[in-house]
Design a protein around this motif. Structure first.
Motif, short mmCIF file in Angstrom:
data_model
loop_
_atom_site.label_atom_id
_atom_site.label_comp_id
_atom_site.label_asym_id
_atom_site.label_seq_id
_atom_site.Cartn_x
_atom_site.Cartn_y
_atom_site.Cartn_z
N VAL A 264 0.93 -1.10 0.08
CA VAL A 264 -0.11 0.28 -0.15
C VAL A 264 0.78 1.16 -0.03
CG1 VAL A 264 -1.70 1.40 1.52
CG2 VAL A 264 -1.98 -1.16 1.21
N ASN A 265 1.96 1.37 0.81
CA ASN A 265 2.74 2.41 0.99
C ASN A 265 3.61 2.24 -0.23
OD1 ASN A 265 1.64 3.28 3.51
ND2 ASN A 265 3.32 1.84 4.47
N LEU A 266 3.91 1.66 -0.89
CA LEU A 266 4.78 1.64 -2.40
C LEU A 266 3.82 2.12 -3.23
CD1 LEU A 266 7.24 0.90 -3.83
CD2 LEU A 266 6.24 -1.44 -4.43
N HIS A 267 2.77 1.80 -3.29
CA HIS A 267 1.65 2.30 -4.46
C HIS A 267 1.55 3.81 -4.19
CE1 HIS A 267 -1.11 2.09 -7.55
NE2 HIS A 267 -2.03 2.62 -6.83
N ARG A 268 1.19 4.27 -2.83
CA ARG A 268 0.74 5.47 -2.36
C ARG A 268 1.86 6.59 -2.42
NH1 ARG A 268 -3.91 4.68 2.10
NH2 ARG A 268 -5.43 3.57 0.79
N ARG A 269 3.19 6.18 -1.94
CA ARG A 269 4.06 6.97 -1.50
C ARG A 269 5.74 6.63 -1.91
NH1 ARG A 269 1.73 6.92 3.79
NH2 ARG A 269 3.64 5.96 4.44
N LEU A 270 5.50 5.39 -2.84
CA LEU A 270 6.92 4.76 -3.09
C LEU A 270 7.81 4.71 -1.85
CD1 LEU A 270 7.52 6.79 -6.48
CD2 LEU A 270 6.95 4.36 -6.28
N LEU A 271 7.26 4.25 -0.77
CA LEU A 271 7.91 4.05 0.47
C LEU A 271 8.80 5.16 0.77
CD1 LEU A 271 9.45 0.40 -0.12
CD2 LEU A 271 7.23 1.30 0.94
N LEU A 272 8.52 6.38 0.46
CA LEU A 272 8.93 7.64 0.93
C LEU A 272 8.18 8.22 2.06
CD1 LEU A 272 9.71 8.87 -2.67
CD2 LEU A 272 11.40 8.11 -1.23
N PRO A 273 8.81 9.38 2.71
CA PRO A 273 8.01 9.83 3.69
C PRO A 273 7.08 10.79 3.10
CG PRO A 273 10.48 10.60 3.96
CD PRO A 273 10.18 9.62 2.60
N SER A 274 5.86 10.87 4.05
CA SER A 274 4.49 10.97 3.70
C SER A 274 4.46 12.20 2.45
CB SER A 274 3.61 11.18 4.87
OG SER A 274 2.19 11.46 4.32
N SER A 275 4.71 13.17 2.74
CA SER A 275 4.57 14.53 2.03
C SER A 275 5.64 14.38 0.69
CB SER A 275 4.99 15.93 2.68
OG SER A 275 4.68 16.85 2.23
N MET A 276 6.77 13.90 0.91
CA MET A 276 7.36 13.84 -0.05
C MET A 276 6.83 12.69 -1.28
SD MET A 276 11.48 12.77 -0.43
CE MET A 276 12.00 13.89 0.59
N VAL B 54 4.72 10.72 -6.16
CA VAL B 54 3.80 10.07 -6.76
C VAL B 54 2.82 10.95 -7.92
CG1 VAL B 54 1.55 8.56 -6.48
CG2 VAL B 54 3.61 8.13 -5.02
N GLY B 55 2.43 11.98 -7.11
CA GLY B 55 1.64 12.95 -8.21
C GLY B 55 2.26 13.48 -9.24
N TRP B 56 3.57 13.75 -9.32
CA TRP B 56 4.33 14.06 -10.43
C TRP B 56 4.43 12.71 -11.39
CZ3 TRP B 56 4.84 18.52 -12.51
CH2 TRP B 56 4.64 19.53 -11.67
N CYS B 57 4.57 11.51 -10.93
CA CYS B 57 4.70 10.31 -11.45
C CYS B 57 3.19 10.09 -12.31
CB CYS B 57 4.87 9.14 -10.73
SG CYS B 57 6.63 9.10 -10.26
#
Length: 370
Positions: free
Chosen positions: A142-154, A159-162
């Motif tokens: 889930v975190n990989l899909h939503r945030r690429l395992l990065l800190p929440s805001s970053m 992911v938005g730019w992707c």
């Protein structure tokens, strides 16, 4: 010597620009898109994924003939007795929470603050097992899909730019692939005589062409869900009362049964599918209801039981656009099982397109160097 017509020169120049754009996007955000796509495909299979990690008998407990489902207060009470270390936050009915399956779930915080989930038999109310969600493989996906395992805001920004990069890459790829001969429909199939590099080019283009529309939908809804403010859309803001605020003198109270009863009386045609306990005396029970007509027509109410008569107030916990369109489109194109199959194919296609495109580019560079 015959001169090339001006329009042909412009067309050749435009193709070079689009090819450079397509290549630069693949080299910059391609790996991220491959990971987002692969994890998205796994999330389509979230029920077997969770069952593999926790146990199928826990995720899908057998029903007890003739016994109705217990209420949320029993689920919470039996869970607190079995797992006193869990600081309960709330509970969800089967299939109504963030985890799939036929079991009810009670969720809360475990020391030192990890999210813990207890699967509960919906009829007997007996806890079936404790699941440390934050330490699970499912949470990692889930975190990989939503945030690429990065800190929440970053991670949300990346992911938005992707998502934006995916949309531009799809459109630039469609421009480069679009057939220019008269019998254009032939380009939607693979030439049987093609082999080697030519065959790979055709597979790369045709597969992306067939999935162009759903992948654009997934890219657009993904950006809208991850960074709604970029598009001027409302985000998943905390629930706010739609009517006049309740007087502070009315505290949240501690009577969960009264809160559930007051909700059922106020909305007799809806089913209670979730509850979040008050956060302190100034808080309120947040109870989620579902219309028997559609699972998308969820309604959230706030209930305070510290008064002579429990107070029930409807709140807007999520925008209608997000609840009725963005989430369903991103999950299954609003097409149910067939839509999930399309989403799965799109997710698998992203890493395949990335690898094949990279392979074609490397092969071209080697050919030029040779």
């Amino acid at each position: 010597m015959t001169q090339r017509p001006d329009h042909a020169v412009r067309r050749l120049s435009a193709r070079r620009i689009w090819r450079a754009l397509h290549l630069s996007l693949a080299l910059t955000v391609g790996a991220g898109l491959a990971l987002i796509g692969a994890s998205g495909a796994l999330l389509v299979l979230k029920e077997p994924l969770v069952a593999l990690e926790v146990g199928r008998e826990i995720v899908k407990p057998p029903r007890i003939a003739g016994l109705p489902d217990a209420t949320a207060d029993r689920w919470i009470k039996r869970t607190s007795q079995r797992y006193p270390e869990l600081k309960v936050i709330g509970a969800n009915a089967p299939g109504a929470g963030f985890l799939p399956g036929d079991a009810a779930i009670v969720f809360g915080r475990l020391p030192p603050g990890d999210l813990g989930v207890v699967f509960v038999h919906p009829q007997s109310g007996e806890p079936l097992g404790l699941f440390a969600f934050d330490r699970s493989w499912f949470a990692a996906v889930v975190n990989l899909h939503r945030r690429l395992l990065l800190p929440s805001s970053m991670g949300a920004d990346v992911v938005g730019w992707c998502g934006i990069g995916l949309a531009v890459s799809l459109l630039s790829g469609a421009y480069l692939w679009w057939p220019r001969q008269r019998k254009w429909w032939r380009s939607f199939g693979i030439n049987a005589s093609a082999s080697g590099r030519r065959s790979l080019i055709e597979w790369h283009g045709v597969s992306a062409a067939y999935l162009l529309a759903p992948m654009l939908v997934l890219a657009a809804t993904g950006v809208a869900l991850t960074k709604p403010q970029w598009l001027g859309l409302p985000g998943p803001a905390p629930a706010k009362p739609m009517a006049q605020a309740i007087a502070p003198a009315c505290a949240a109270g501690t009577d969960i049964l009264a809160a559930l009863a007051a909700t059922a009386q106020a909305h007799p045609s809806a089913h209670i599918v979730g509850i979040v306990l008050p956060r302190g005396p100034a808080g309120a029970y947040q109870i989620r209801l579902r219309s028997p007509i559609s699972s998308r027509n969820d309604l959230t109410v706030e209930v305070r039981t510290g008064c002579t008569t429990p107070l029930v107030e409807t709140v807007e916990a999520d925008s209608a656009l997000r609840r009725e369109w963005l989430n369903p489109l991103h999950a299954d194109m609003r097409l149910g099982m067939s839509g999930q199959a399309v989403v799965f194919l799109c997710g698998i296609a992203l890493p395949i397109l990335y690898v094949t495109g990279l392979w074609l580019w490397i092969g071209r560079r080697r050919k030029r160097a040779g």
